[in-house]
Design an enzyme around this catalytic site. Structure first.
Site, mmCIF file in Angstrom:
data_model
loop_
_atom_site.group_PDB
_atom_site.id
_atom_site.type_symbol
_atom_site.label_atom_id
_atom_site.label_comp_id
_atom_site.label_asym_id
_atom_site.label_seq_id
_atom_site.Cartn_x
_atom_site.Cartn_y
_atom_site.Cartn_z
ATOM 1 N N SER A 1 42.605 35.372 40.176
ATOM 2 C CA SER A 1 43.046 33.898 40.043
ATOM 3 C C SER A 1 44.115 33.087 40.694
ATOM 4 C CB SER A 1 42.865 33.386 38.578
ATOM 5 O OG SER A 1 41.826 34.083 38.081
HETATM 6 N N1 SAH Z 1 41.573 37.959 35.294
HETATM 7 C C1 SAH Z 1 41.486 38.119 36.594
HETATM 8 C C2 SAH Z 1 40.075 37.601 37.050
HETATM 9 C C3 SAH Z 1 39.356 38.583 37.644
HETATM 10 S S1 SAH Z 1 37.961 37.883 38.280
HETATM 11 C C4 SAH Z 1 42.678 37.615 37.363
HETATM 12 O O1 SAH Z 1 43.380 36.683 36.723
HETATM 13 O O2 SAH Z 1 42.918 37.892 38.347
HETATM 14 C C5 SAH Z 1 36.955 38.049 36.858
HETATM 15 C C6 SAH Z 1 36.418 39.225 36.669
HETATM 16 O O3 SAH Z 1 35.608 39.217 35.613
HETATM 17 C C7 SAH Z 1 35.923 40.346 37.701
HETATM 18 O O4 SAH Z 1 36.698 41.360 38.015
HETATM 19 C C8 SAH Z 1 34.568 40.661 36.955
HETATM 20 O O5 SAH Z 1 34.156 41.895 37.555
HETATM 21 C C9 SAH Z 1 34.716 40.671 35.663
HETATM 22 N N2 SAH Z 1 33.600 40.507 34.826
HETATM 23 C C10 SAH Z 1 32.360 39.511 34.922
HETATM 24 N N3 SAH Z 1 31.481 39.849 34.026
HETATM 25 C C11 SAH Z 1 32.286 40.525 33.093
HETATM 26 C C12 SAH Z 1 31.698 41.017 31.914
HETATM 27 N N4 SAH Z 1 30.640 40.769 31.414
HETATM 28 N N5 SAH Z 1 32.515 41.892 31.164
HETATM 29 C C13 SAH Z 1 33.635 42.311 31.645
HETATM 30 N N6 SAH Z 1 34.248 41.954 32.908
HETATM 31 C C14 SAH Z 1 33.441 40.728 33.504
#
Ligand code: SAH
Length: 201
Positions: free
Chosen positions: A52
């Site tokens: 993000s």
């Molecule tokens: N927290 C991270 C954001 C990563 S993007 C940061 O700040 O950089 C969001 C993430 O959510 C992705 O890696 C995706 O695979 C994960 N995601 C989506 N649906 C999900 C679910 N049902 N359970 C766990 N992770 C999930």
């Protein structure tokens, strides 16, 4: 990053600013992206997912109003950057990622920084972590709608924060659990990768 992207644009929680100063963002991005690690944007981390934008990480942390004693559940570990920031702001972070490759990368990133107050799980986050509930805060870092399990696992007085919506058009929304009811508050528009179900090995 902290002065120009965060403080100048309204992030004022000193603990959040300090955590963003201390955690080296370049350690969480792929080799090819290192030169852009401190850019004012989200960046690809592989598997079609993103790290993000720094401002959004700080804003979400600020909205949780963490003091240091809390147990926080994060849905969507990704590369573990937001997890590392949260780990500086609360007592313990439980973070769930559905893509095994990203889950393993996050584990390595957090280990290399000797961050110990984090428990990572590779699972579908929509079920939450009933064995570790209740949580003082639940933060969802993929866009969609909240799962009933999260509300059940939220402590009384606790806060759930989620980018709500569809098709990359989201709005940050918080739900505060107060005497069995949910108090909904809306914040800015944003765009996140979608919340998906199941585990990807
Ligand atoms: N927290 C991270 C954001 C990563 S993007 C940061 O700040 O950089 C969001 C993430 O959510 C992705 O890696 C995706 O695979 C994960 N995601 C989506 N649906 C999900 C679910 N049902 N359970 C766990 N992770 C999930």
């Amino acid at each position: 990053m902290v002065e120009q992207q965060l403080r100048a644009r309204g992030i004022s929680d000193s603990r959040v600013l300090q955590a963003m100063l201390e955690i080296p963002r370049h350690l969480f991005v792929p080799e090819a992206m290192k030169a852009q690690a401190y850019r004012d944007s989200a960046l690809p981390i592989g598997e079609g997912q993103t790290i993000s934008q720094p401002w959004m990480v700080a804003r979400m942390c600020e909205l949780l109003c963490l003091q240091g004693h809390e147990r926080v559940l994060e849905i969507g570990t990704g590369c573990g950057y937001h997890t590392a920031i949260l780990a500086r702001l609360c007592a313990r972070v439980y973070s769930i990622e559905r893509i095994r490759n990203l889950h393993q990368q996050a584990r390595q990133h957090l280990r290399s920084l000797h961050i110990g107050n984090v428990i990572l799980q590779c699972a579908d986050g929509c079920h939450g972590l009933p064995g570790f509930a209740p949580f003082d805060a639940i933060i969802v870092t993929a866009g969609g709608h909240y799962a009933p399990a999260w509300i059940e696992q939220l402590a009384e007085g606790g806060i759930l924060l989620i980018p709500e919506g569809e098709n990359g058009l989201h709005q940050l929304v918080s739900y505060r659990k107060k005497q069995g009811t949910l108090v909904r508050t809306t914040y800015e528009a944003c765009s996140f990768v979608p919340l998906r179900s199941g585990v990807q090995s």
